[in-house]
Motif scaffolding. Structure first.
Motif, PDB file in Angstrom:
ATOM      1  N   LEU A  88      70.354  56.539  26.109  1.00  0.00           N
ATOM      2  CA  LEU A  88      69.338  55.498  26.235  1.00  0.00           C
ATOM      3  C   LEU A  88      68.869  55.398  27.680  1.00  0.00           C
ATOM      4  O   LEU A  88      67.681  55.170  27.948  1.00  0.00           O
ATOM      5  CB  LEU A  88      69.920  54.172  25.749  1.00  0.00           C
ATOM      6  N   LEU A  89      69.766  55.576  28.624  1.00  0.00           N
ATOM      7  CA  LEU A  89      69.412  55.525  30.046  1.00  0.00           C
ATOM      8  C   LEU A  89      68.351  56.566  30.392  1.00  0.00           C
ATOM      9  O   LEU A  89      67.348  56.259  31.049  1.00  0.00           O
ATOM     10  CB  LEU A  89      70.664  55.758  30.900  1.00  0.00           C
ATOM     11  N   GLN A 119      73.620  41.496  23.278  1.00  0.00           N
ATOM     12  CA  GLN A 119      74.828  41.917  23.965  1.00  0.00           C
ATOM     13  C   GLN A 119      74.468  42.907  25.067  1.00  0.00           C
ATOM     14  O   GLN A 119      73.501  43.671  24.946  1.00  0.00           O
ATOM     15  CB  GLN A 119      75.800  42.588  22.988  1.00  0.00           C
ATOM     16  N   SER A 120      75.250  42.905  26.123  1.00  0.00           N
ATOM     17  CA  SER A 120      75.038  43.866  27.204  1.00  0.00           C
ATOM     18  C   SER A 120      75.799  45.149  26.899  1.00  0.00           C
ATOM     19  O   SER A 120      76.899  45.122  26.338  1.00  0.00           O
ATOM     20  CB  SER A 120      75.505  43.278  28.534  1.00  0.00           C
ATOM     21  N   ILE A 121      75.210  46.285  27.259  1.00  0.00           N
ATOM     22  CA  ILE A 121      75.874  47.579  27.119  1.00  0.00           C
ATOM     23  C   ILE A 121      75.547  48.435  28.342  1.00  0.00           C
ATOM     24  O   ILE A 121      74.602  48.144  29.080  1.00  0.00           O
ATOM     25  CB  ILE A 121      75.450  48.338  25.849  1.00  0.00           C
ATOM     26  N   THR A 122      76.315  49.484  28.534  1.00  0.00           N
ATOM     27  CA  THR A 122      75.982  50.461  29.569  1.00  0.00           C
ATOM     28  C   THR A 122      75.187  51.585  28.913  1.00  0.00           C
ATOM     29  O   THR A 122      75.699  52.312  28.059  1.00  0.00           O
ATOM     30  CB  THR A 122      77.251  51.019  30.235  1.00  0.00           C
ATOM     31  N   SER A 123      73.936  51.734  29.316  1.00  0.00           N
ATOM     32  CA  SER A 123      73.026  52.664  28.641  1.00  0.00           C
ATOM     33  C   SER A 123      73.318  54.120  28.954  1.00  0.00           C
ATOM     34  O   SER A 123      72.825  55.016  28.265  1.00  0.00           O
ATOM     35  CB  SER A 123      71.577  52.335  29.006  1.00  0.00           C
ATOM     36  N   CYS A 124      74.137  54.384  29.975  1.00  0.00           N
ATOM     37  CA  CYS A 124      74.410  55.772  30.359  1.00  0.00           C
ATOM     38  C   CYS A 124      75.282  56.492  29.344  1.00  0.00           C
ATOM     39  O   CYS A 124      75.309  57.724  29.311  1.00  0.00           O
ATOM     40  CB  CYS A 124      75.059  55.829  31.739  1.00  0.00           C
ATOM     41  N   ILE A 125      76.022  55.751  28.529  1.00  0.00           N
ATOM     42  CA  ILE A 125      76.891  56.393  27.527  1.00  0.00           C
ATOM     43  C   ILE A 125      76.563  55.894  26.126  1.00  0.00           C
ATOM     44  O   ILE A 125      77.407  55.931  25.231  1.00  0.00           O
ATOM     45  CB  ILE A 125      78.387  56.168  27.852  1.00  0.00           C
ATOM     46  N   SER A 126      75.324  55.449  25.941  1.00  0.00           N
ATOM     47  CA  SER A 126      74.887  54.997  24.621  1.00  0.00           C
ATOM     48  C   SER A 126      73.822  55.943  24.084  1.00  0.00           C
ATOM     49  O   SER A 126      72.820  56.197  24.754  1.00  0.00           O
ATOM     50  CB  SER A 126      74.316  53.577  24.707  1.00  0.00           C
ATOM     51  N   PRO A 127      74.003  56.480  22.872  1.00  0.00           N
ATOM     52  CA  PRO A 127      72.982  57.375  22.320  1.00  0.00           C
ATOM     53  C   PRO A 127      71.693  56.631  21.992  1.00  0.00           C
ATOM     54  O   PRO A 127      71.722  55.493  21.516  1.00  0.00           O
ATOM     55  CB  PRO A 127      73.648  57.923  21.057  1.00  0.00           C
TER      56      PRO A 127
END
Length: 469
Positions: free
Chosen positions: A21-22, A61-69
């Motif tokens: 996603l990032l 919710q917050s997520i880290t986009s660098c490891i989210s498909p």
């Protein structure tokens, strides 16, 4: 076709669902406020919000986009720091950061702003403690963290202790822009159908796979299973807890009934990564990653859990989790099978559970050694015991002999000391970057003793064990 709303823009893209996603946000949408930092989910510079429509309301919710498909954004509302902006003034969170001189070099600040905006949108209690939890996955390296903490307190003060997280209140008080009001209606109208799922690597939250295999996953076909509803949910019935493997650590954290059975649940789960990762990390992914130091694997092993495995034809089988792992990164799962559920007996009035972890920093770190115990005691006799330790063998280690030895014995210092001898004979740690073999044996011993001093503080102190060990 992947469809979602990015800030105030509807996205329809045929990009590979396995790209992060990032990368999509930065390189295809040119929204460069979301920063590239560690690419491992550790620094929080890439934090975005994910809004999921649930019964006409949106849960952010917050997520880290660098490891989210990218494919996991399908049908959702994704908010980057640009999407939090107001037209001609700073938001309440941005202003708090400015007023308390919390910006420093500025690189990490977008992640903090997004995380605190997510905190304002969340249903969590609005106090300093929960605000710090919300930014626990955001790292600042400019020695300005106390200023950031003051900004977080300022945000709490403005939110107050009452339920003020409605979109209207947050818009009127400059926490979010006005377009947020229309997002539920727009997501409904989006009618995002299921995306085409080619054969490829199974991925749920992706929090571990994207750390290890990001380059391969970005360029190749993946099979996303995070939205499989039959793998979701936490159910408690007649003393049995059943957890769908697509449930996240945050789902368990927020489960009111589970917290009643495990009074220290949030204390234990806070040791598991950060809020951004807990919002993404699935239990099934933790189990099949098969890491010898998987926190939730050690947690569920001590609960003597069973796992329900399903194949592509819907046929199910059940095995004890303690028999699942056969060797390093190997387990009893066929190619066309997935873990569907985790089941375990809940603690009773006579049983006690504890989880311990040692790592190089208190939070947001992988364990050097972790350990858990579930023990039943009646009339000062141990009627049942299940002990697990991570980081001391090639697999997440259920201590069969130690657990059996404790069963039927009196709850006494001598019993625990002898059980430690049994424990030491069952483990075989190796020396690596996290510590020497001897150090890990010491940690395993200390954490084993810590279970009893934590669960039975009136009966034991650490000195009772150490002076005889």
């Amino acid at each position: 076709m992947i469809q979602f709303i990015l800030n105030n823009k509807t996205i329809k893209t045929s990009a590979n669902s396995g790209m992060t996603l990032l990368d999509f946000v930065r390189y295809q949408q040119r929204l460069t406020g979301t920063k590239i930092g560690c690419r491992e989910g550790d620094c929080g510079a890439c934090t975005v919000l994910v809004g999921t429509l649930e019964n006409d309301t949106i849960n952010y919710q917050s997520i880290t986009s660098c490891i989210s498909p990218l494919g996991n954004a399908h049908g959702k509302h994704i908010v980057t720091v640009e999407g939090t902006n107001l037209t001609k003034k700073l938001t309440a969170v941005q202003l708090a950061m400015k007023d308390h001189y919390a910006t420093q070099c500025g690189f990490c600040i977008p992640g903090f702003v997004v995380a605190l905006t997510g905190f304002a949108l969340s249903n969590s209690e609005k106090n300093h403690h929960t605000a710090l939890d919300a930014i626990g996955g955001n790292i600042c390296r400019c020695t300005g963290y106390k200023s950031i903490e003051k900004a977080a307190q300022h945000v709490c003060d403005k939110l107050g202790n009452t339920d003020k997280n409605s979109f209207n209140w947050l818009i009127e008080n400059d926490f979010i822009p006005e377009y947020f009001k229309d997002i539920p209606k727009r997501l409904k109208a989006l009618k995002a159908e299921k995306i085409n799922q080619p054969k490829g690597k199974y991925i749920a939250g992706g929090t571990d796979l994207y750390v290890q295999q990001a380059d391969n996953l970005i360029d190749n076909a993946v099979h996303l299973i995070f939205e499989k509803n039959e793998f979701k949910g936490i159910k408690i019935d007649e003393g049995i807890c059943t957890i769908g493997t697509n449930s996240t650590v945050s789902d368990l954290w927020n489960h009111g009934e589970a917290n009643r059975y495990f009074p220290n649940l949030k204390k234990h789960l806070k040791l598991v990564s950060s809020e951004q990762i807990r919002n993404m990390a699935s239990f099934g992914g933790n189990l099949v990653n098969a890491s010898p130091i998987g926190d939730m694997t050690i947690f569920f092993l001590a609960l003597n859990s069973d796992i329900i495995i399903v194949n592509e034809n819907g046929n199910e089988r059940s095995i004890p989790l303690k028999n699942f792992y056969t060797d390093y990164k190997k387990y009893d799962l066929n190619e066309a099978e997935l873990i569907k559920e985790i089941r375990f007996k809940l603690p009773t009035s006579h049983s006690f559970f504890n989880f311990e972890k040692v790592c190089k920093r208190t939070h947001l770190d992988i364990a050097t050694v972790n350990a858990a115990i579930h023990i039943s005691v009646e009339n000062n006799t141990i009627s049942e015991a299940h002990v697990s330790v991570g980081g001391v063998a090639a697999i997440p280690k259920y201590l069969h002999d130690t657990s059996q030895f404790l069963t039927g014995k009196s709850l006494a210092t001598e019993t625990i000391l002898k059980a430690n001898e049994m424990l030491q004979s069952e483990i075989s740690p190796i020396s690596d970057v996290r510590g020497s073999s001897d150090y890990k044996r010491l940690l395993a011993r200390q954490l084993f003793f810590a279970h009893f001093t934590e669960l039975f503080p009136k009966q034991f102190t650490l000195n009772d064990f150490v002076q005889h060990a």
